[in-house]
Design a protein around this motif. Structure first.
Motif, PDB file in Angstrom:
ATOM      1  N   PRO A 116     -20.884  22.554 -13.037  1.00 29.97           N
ATOM      2  CA  PRO A 116     -20.915  23.180 -11.708  1.00 29.97           C
ATOM      3  C   PRO A 116     -20.731  22.191 -10.560  1.00 29.97           C
TER       4      PRO A 116
ATOM      5  N   SER B 191     -18.354  22.736  -4.279  1.00 31.35           N
ATOM      6  CA  SER B 191     -17.047  22.896  -3.633  1.00 31.35           C
ATOM      7  C   SER B 191     -16.143  23.808  -4.453  1.00 31.35           C
TER       8      SER B 191
ATOM      9  N   ASN C 201     -14.605  27.518  -3.399  1.00 31.07           N
ATOM     10  CA  ASN C 201     -13.166  27.817  -3.370  1.00 31.07           C
ATOM     11  C   ASN C 201     -12.808  28.924  -4.356  1.00 31.07           C
TER      12      ASN C 201
ATOM     13  N   ALA D 233     -13.023  24.136   0.530  1.00 28.14           N
ATOM     14  CA  ALA D 233     -13.442  22.737   0.487  1.00 28.14           C
ATOM     15  C   ALA D 233     -12.287  21.873  -0.009  1.00 28.14           C
TER      16      ALA D 233
ATOM     17  N   ASN E  44     -12.956  18.447  -0.436  1.00 29.68           N
ATOM     18  CA  ASN E  44     -13.630  17.339  -1.122  1.00 29.68           C
ATOM     19  C   ASN E  44     -14.267  17.883  -2.401  1.00 29.68           C
ATOM     20  N   LEU E  45     -13.893  17.266  -3.516  1.00 29.71           N
ATOM     21  CA  LEU E  45     -14.332  17.792  -4.810  1.00 29.71           C
ATOM     22  C   LEU E  45     -15.852  17.795  -4.961  1.00 29.71           C
ATOM     23  N   GLY E  46     -16.486  16.758  -4.467  1.00 31.66           N
ATOM     24  CA  GLY E  46     -17.953  16.715  -4.557  1.00 31.66           C
ATOM     25  C   GLY E  46     -18.442  16.352  -5.946  1.00 31.66           C
ATOM     26  N   ALA E  47     -19.740  16.255  -6.060  1.00 35.69           N
ATOM     27  CA  ALA E  47     -20.344  15.785  -7.313  1.00 35.69           C
ATOM     28  C   ALA E  47     -20.668  16.951  -8.237  1.00 35.69           C
ATOM     29  N   VAL E  48     -20.652  16.625  -9.524  1.00 32.25           N
ATOM     30  CA  VAL E  48     -21.083  17.607 -10.519  1.00 32.25           C
ATOM     31  C   VAL E  48     -22.603  17.672 -10.489  1.00 32.25           C
ATOM     32  N   THR E  49     -23.113  18.837 -10.522  1.00 26.61           N
ATOM     33  CA  THR E  49     -24.570  18.984 -10.500  1.00 26.61           C
ATOM     34  C   THR E  49     -24.973  20.001 -11.578  1.00 26.61           C
ATOM     35  N   GLY E  50     -26.192  20.441 -11.526  1.00 25.33           N
ATOM     36  CA  GLY E  50     -26.661  21.388 -12.544  1.00 25.33           C
ATOM     37  C   GLY E  50     -27.314  22.575 -11.891  1.00 25.33           C
ATOM     38  N   TYR E  51     -27.366  23.668 -12.635  1.00 22.93           N
ATOM     39  CA  TYR E  51     -28.031  24.863 -12.118  1.00 22.93           C
ATOM     40  C   TYR E  51     -29.551  24.741 -12.254  1.00 22.93           C
ATOM     41  N   HIS E  52     -29.941  24.088 -13.369  1.00 21.92           N
ATOM     42  CA  HIS E  52     -31.344  24.193 -13.739  1.00 21.92           C
ATOM     43  C   HIS E  52     -32.199  23.149 -13.036  1.00 21.92           C
ATOM     44  N   PRO E  53     -33.337  23.542 -12.489  1.00 21.77           N
ATOM     45  CA  PRO E  53     -34.245  22.582 -11.865  1.00 21.77           C
ATOM     46  C   PRO E  53     -34.936  21.736 -12.933  1.00 21.77           C
ATOM     47  N   LEU E  54     -35.499  20.595 -12.505  1.00 21.59           N
ATOM     48  CA  LEU E  54     -36.206  19.737 -13.455  1.00 21.59           C
ATOM     49  C   LEU E  54     -37.379  20.485 -14.084  1.00 21.59           C
ATOM     50  N   SER E  55     -37.869  21.467 -13.339  1.00 22.42           N
ATOM     51  CA  SER E  55     -39.065  22.175 -13.820  1.00 22.42           C
ATOM     52  C   SER E  55     -38.821  22.939 -15.110  1.00 22.42           C
TER      53      SER E  55
ATOM     54  N   TRP F 180     -40.347  18.305 -20.636  1.00 19.94           N
ATOM     55  CA  TRP F 180     -41.293  17.242 -20.315  1.00 19.94           C
ATOM     56  C   TRP F 180     -41.953  17.430 -18.954  1.00 19.94           C
ATOM     57  N   PHE F 181     -41.391  18.336 -18.147  1.00 19.64           N
ATOM     58  CA  PHE F 181     -41.806  18.399 -16.755  1.00 19.64           C
ATOM     59  C   PHE F 181     -43.288  18.773 -16.595  1.00 19.64           C
TER      60      PHE F 181
END
Lengths: 245, 599
Positions: free
Chosen positions: A48, A51, A55, B443, B445-456, B460-461
């Motif tokens: 995911p 940006s 789009n 947009a 700018n491609l931006g960074a890959v991230t995740g849907y899921h929170p650390l919680s 281990w959280f």
């Protein structure tokens, strides 16, 4: 070997950049279907990205697929809940699909939902780790230093409490789903031949329950409609949600 | 004429007449699209028909004669003669048609053909419904002329705003070379033409024995003002025809009268070109009537024609104040552009917004077709209701307004009555969606890959966060305990208690030994320590006077101790045990009082 992995990563990234630029070019040229396909490929390959989701949602919106547009915007907002462009686009797509979610959130709830669950959980972890350190400092410290440590500890506890509330504020996110079919048929049983209980309009948000035989148990936002909807007609906002058992 | 020639001809004639007649009918195809035709050929063999075949009338089926041809064959001395009647058959309405048997009278006897079937499919380029093919072309001029026909043959009136389908035909000599400069347009300002077909159809037609090129347009005629006006049109172009008055000399050998002369006369005639303005001959007078004010429905939006609901879709469960999308399809013929979205009824229970409209024409003039409406509506009143849609239009044929209602559907509306001023104000007051939606720019700018899921959600959280909490509590507990342990008052109290215990033990030992002096010494010491603990003062600070002010038991022990010290008379062992029990009681009471003081 490490160098090889790094080089491969660089190549993959470079390719993604090119696909993204081509997709944007397709979008600007009015070739929305091609653009959407490229954005989907990027998401599938890399994971995911706010940006790309934004789009993608715009492409689907231009194609008249309001349900998928809403889904893409919602997914982006899971990661970046305060993005004004995403919020405006989502509103537009919802209006277009005649889906008007009733916002009954209190000020407190709205405040908590301004940040993503991921942000709240990071804050929660930091404050939790600071807590024993602060306690240790207080035990070891002497005199006026203890007062400062105590004030810091109180502030840490307050932020910790906020973070716990923030994480819990979006606890239902895993069960959110969006209707992507023009009219999703709600059935009484998870079978194609089962009687239908009505239909849910494209773009509506539903609460997802168990999965069975390629169907989701769904409940409409207001709880007025419940039943089984085929998986192709409703899509979870969080793609790899943990299925309830 | 010689008899040798007459006899065979007579024989041929007799053979032809005595041969039994046979009548057949066939279509050049069994399927055709609306607005197109197939060739129907009725053939009479072995006889001479007494007249034209009688083609039975079939509703909506158009039959146009296309001529007659004759054939005569002689095979092995047998002469056969056939007459073929050709017709073009078609319809503007899709459907399955059956042409009953066609009767032809031959030699005074009726012969009937087998019935025929024709399937007519829909066509987007179909002729507007009601348009017949029997318009009188009139007598074309030398360079051609225009013909105008209303769809409704008997209509002599129209209404302002109505779009009445019309057909305009231009007739040119078949051998003319035509270049048109314009499309047909109305003369005067009483009428306007809409949706005129961009690509007119072309055909040929024989009028009074002369072949003409016919160019046909379809369109909608609209009147601009009330009154009575001629429906006249004009068309400009350049027409080149052969000048028959200046025929060239025929080539030698073509002077035989068998050739008739006409064709070759025309062929050798020079071309004459002329800019022409074709107008409608004898234009019909059309009365433009005002729409009646009487009986005009409140929701009339100017739709004139004939319309009906084809389908309606309303969600079956709704909530007040929450918009839903309604979709309905209206089919018919007329000025679809003025047909607005049907409204749900009862009207006061709904707030509707302007939506989208999608018109699909079924003919080239966009007169007939279907219009799909999609719009948002907000229910204002809860309950289980029979909800339907309604609209009104003006029927120009009947000259009256009509209100059309769709079938109703059961709809369950939950929630409270909505009294919001914003919702309750007039229809279309504030549509929630703009006509031209504007998305935010995409947009770049491609931006960074991230995740849907929170650390919680990580396994281990919770242990880590919980562990941090427990660890903090543990650290605080240890710290509190250490602080508590470092209290000097408490330490002094403990030391005092220890000293009391030691003094009591020494007194006990003295009792065992029978040493009364030692007993009373330790007893007095223990009491001093006990009083000091209760009072929170040092034992040295406790005076004899303080001891003497205590209760009777303590005072008794102190008095006995003094007496022993000064008299030297020792008490018995039993007395010592009695004093010992008195000492324990007194110390227990002092301890209780000390704990109360401390608390």
């Amino acid at each position: 070997m490490m160098l090889g992995v790094l080089l491969m990563g660089g190549l993959v990234y470079g390719n993604t950049d090119e696909v993204f630029e081509k997709a944007n070019s397709d979008y600007e040229g009015g070739r929305f279907a091609e653009a959407a396909k490229s954005y989907e490929e990027i998401l599938k390959a890399d994971g995911p990205r706010v940006s790309v989701f934004g789009n993608l949602g715009s492409s689907y919106f231009k194609m008249g697929e309001n349900g998928r547009a809403i889904l893409a915007f919602e997914r982006a907002l899971v990661i970046q809940p305060r993005d004004p462009d995403l919020l405006a686009n989502l509103k537009l797509a919802q209006d277009q699909a005649a889906v008007y979610p009733v916002n009954e959130d209190s000020f407190w709830q709205s405040f908590l939902e301004r940040f993503s669950t991921r942000s709240w959980s990071i804050l929660l972890l930091i404050t939790a780790i600071l807590l024993p350190l602060t306690a240790l400092s207080w035990v070891v410290g002497k005199g006026k230093a203890r007062l400062g440590i105590a004030i810091f500890a109180v502030a840490d506890l307050v932020v910790l409490g906020l973070a716990i509330a923030g994480v819990n504020a979006r606890s239902g996110e895993n069960d959110r789903g969006i209707i992507v079919a023009k009219a999703a048929t709600v059935r009484i049983s998870p079978f194609g031949e089962a009687d239908n209980r009505g239909a849910l309009a494209e773009g509506r948000e539903v609460n997802l329950g168990n999965e069975n035989n390629g169907y989701f148990w769904v409940t409409s936002e207001d709880g007025a409609q419940e039943g089984w909807v085929a998986k192709g007609e409703v899509v979870p906002v969080i793609p790899d949600r943990v299925t309830k058992r | 004429m010689h008899m040798k020639k007459v006899i065979p001809m007579l024989w041929i004639f007799l053979s032809a007449t005595i041969h039994a007649a046979e009548v057949t009918a066939k279509l050049s195809g069994d399927t055709v699209t609306a607005g197109q035709g197939v060739m129907l050929t009725v053939t009479v063999e072995g006889g001479s028909p007494d007249g034209q075949p009688d083609i039975p009338a079939v509703k909506d089926l158009i039959v146009n004669p296309r001529g007659t041809s004759q054939q005569m064959q002689m095979v092995n001395g047998t002469v056969s003669r056939s007459v073929a009647f050709s017709f073009v058959v078609g319809s503007n309405k899709a459907g399955d048609y059956e042409i009953p048997g066609i009767t032809v009278r031959v030699g005074g006897k009726d012969y009937t053909t087998q019935p025929l079937s024709l399937k007519v499919g829909t066509s987007p380029n179909a002729t507007p419904a009601g348009m017949d093919e029997e318009a009188k072309a009139g007598t074309p001029g030398k360079y051609g002329h225009l013909s105008f026909q209303m769809v409704a043959k008997d209509r002599k009136h129209v209404y302002p705003g109505e779009v009445a389908p019309v057909r305009i035909q231009a007739y040119f000599p078949a051998d003319a070379q035509v270049s048109l400069n314009s499309m047909p347009r109305p003369e005067g300002s009483a009428f306007t033409l809409h949706n005129l077909s961009e690509k007119p159809s072309q055909s040929t037609e024989i009028i009074e024995g002369k072949r003409y090129l016919v160019v046909t347009w379809f369109g909608g005629l609209s009147a601009t003002k009330a009154g009575e006006y001629p429906a006249s049109f004009k068309l400009t172009g350049t027409v080149a025809v052969r000048d028959g008055s200046a025929r060239g000399r025929r080539p030698r050998g073509f002077d035989d009268p068998f050739f008739g002369g006409s064709l070759l006369d025309d062929f050798f005639a020079p071309m004459v070109q002329k800019d022409v303005e074709l107008t409608t001959d004898d234009p019909p007078q059309l009365e433009v009537r005002e729409l009646p004010k009487e009986g005009r429905p409140a929701d009339f939006t100017g739709a004139i024609g004939e319309f009906e609901f084809q389908s309606t879709r309303i969600p079956d469960s709704l909530k007040t104040g929450e918009p839903c999308q309604i979709e309905t399809v209206v089919k018919g013929a007329g000025n679809f552009s003025l047909l607005s979205a049907p409204q749900p009824f009862p009207e006061e229970d709904w707030k509707t917004y302007k939506g989208s409209e999608d018109f699909v024409p079924e003919d080239v003039a966009s007169f007939g077709g279907t219009k799909t409406f999609r719009f948002n509506a907000v229910p204002l009143v809860p309950g289980e209701k029979d909800v339907g849609l309604a609209f009104s239009y003006f029927d120009p044929e009947k000259g009256e307004y009509r209100e059309v209602k769709s079938k109703t559907a059961k709809v369950v509306i939950t929630g409270e009555v909505v009294k919001s001023a914003a919702l309750a104000e007039g229809r279309d007051a504030a549509a929630p969606q703009p006509d031209v939606p504007q998305l935010a720019p995409i947009a770049t700018n491609l931006g960074a890959v991230t995740g849907y899921h929170p650390l919680s959600t990580a396994g281990w959280f919770v242990p880590v966060v919980g562990g941090c909490g427990v660890l903090s509590l543990a650290i605080l507990g240890v710290g509190w305990w250490k602080v508590r342990e470092a209290d000097p008052v408490k330490e002094a109290r403990k030391a005092n208690q220890l000293a009391v215990r030691e003094a009591v033990d020494a007194a006990d030992n003295a009792v065992v030994r029978g040493d009364a002096m030692a007993f009373f010494l330790n007893a007095r010491n223990a009491l001093r320590l006990g009083i000091a603990e209760r009072e929170g003062i040092k034992p040295e600070a406790v005076t004899l006077a303080d001891l003497g002010m205590e209760d009777e038991a303590i005072a008794g022990i102190l008095t006995e101790a003094d007496r022993l010290e000064y008299s030297g008379r020792m008490p018995s062992n039993d007395d010592l045990k009695l004093w010992k029990s008195k000492l324990e009681e007194s110390l227990a009471r002092l301890g209780t009082e000390a704990r109360k003081e401390a608390a």
